[in-house]
Design an enzyme around this catalytic site. Sequence first.
Site: not given
Ligand SMILES: O=c1[nH]cnc2c1ncn2[C@@H]1O[C@H](CO)[C@@H](O)[C@H]1O
Length: 341
Positions: A17, A19, A73, A140, A172, A199, A202, A280
């Site tokens: 997990h 990003h 970009r 996602d 999100g 998700h 949370e 995360d």
């Molecule tokens: O901890 C988290 N929880 C939810 N979304 C998250 C988190 N970290 C990163 N994102 C990211 O926030 C974006 C918002 O457009 C999502 O695409 C998600 O991948």
Amino acid sequence: MTDLPTFITGLPKVELHVHHVGSASPRIVAELAARHEGRSPVPADPEALADYFAFRDFAHFIEVYLSVVDLIRDADDVWLLTHEVARELARQRVRYAELTVTPYSHVHRGIPAEAFCEAIEDARKRAEADFGIALRWCFDIPGEAGLPAAEQTLRIALDQRPDGLISFGLGGPEIGVPRPQFKPYFDQARAAGLRSVPHAGETTGPETIWDALRELGAERIGHGISAALDPALLAHLAERRIPLEVCPTSNVRTRAVASLDEHPLPQLVAAGVPVSINSDDPPMFGTTLNDEYAVAARLLKLDPDGVAALARDAVAAAFLEPAEQARITAEIDAYRASAVS
Ligand SMILES: O=c1[nH]cnc2c1ncn2[C@@H]1O[C@H](CO)[C@@H](O)[C@H]1O
């Protein structure tokens, strides 16, 4: 005996997990911001970023996250970001990572889907050669962008189908973004062989996790920490061996949890729920995967054997072929045995 932090640093790990944009190092973010000549709220100075990455609440975190997404970009930015994220994961002794990327957000900002997928795939293959790390993708849906984003994320997943793509997620905000509306998209993604890892739980209660399980066919849950409030859900997750991807410091920095000492991780483990430990969005939360293992060791009162077991549990929760799981587990066992007792 090697002290625990040193033991953790050398321990082979997997990360499930984490990003893509959220893992951009302060140096990369500052470099990208500098090119926007002050048109972006993101500081072009790495030190100033630490203050910028301080969040009033979860909604503010998403706002800041998207301001960093705006800096990306073109496909070259995507390649650079991906290759650097892989370098840092390898520095954390990560042997395999399921990296969450959000194609919709980049296509929506003008990067063609094909160019985005080619960039991440080329960076993934180069990272395997340069750092010996295996990366796979979770595509996602940015939940705040709703059903249009769900439709386009699914389209990109099915039309581009990069070799590294293995799972389909939903990120999100959860508040105001109920999970059931995304069922048709998860149904099609799962029918195409993608694993379901939304998700849930949370920033909202156990009912969101139940929705993710019942409506989206979740095989793992991103965060899922509010399961601690629902004994029936804890029993269900434990009986069905449905892993939670727990990110302790993230939950404190986004204000989902008041403090590490109040984090529900010990209750989840005590209930027999399988957990993996994850970072995360490490630079945004001022942490690393090794730091998260140290946090988990403190909260769960673990010795090196307990920490090695955490790493093995993450391997067991990964969408890896059994032979690959066995290979990484053997690396963990060999490392544990070699650590000076
Ligand atoms: O901890 C988290 N929880 C939810 N979304 C998250 C988190 N970290 C990163 N994102 C990211 O926030 C974006 C918002 O457009 C999502 O695409 C998600 O991948």
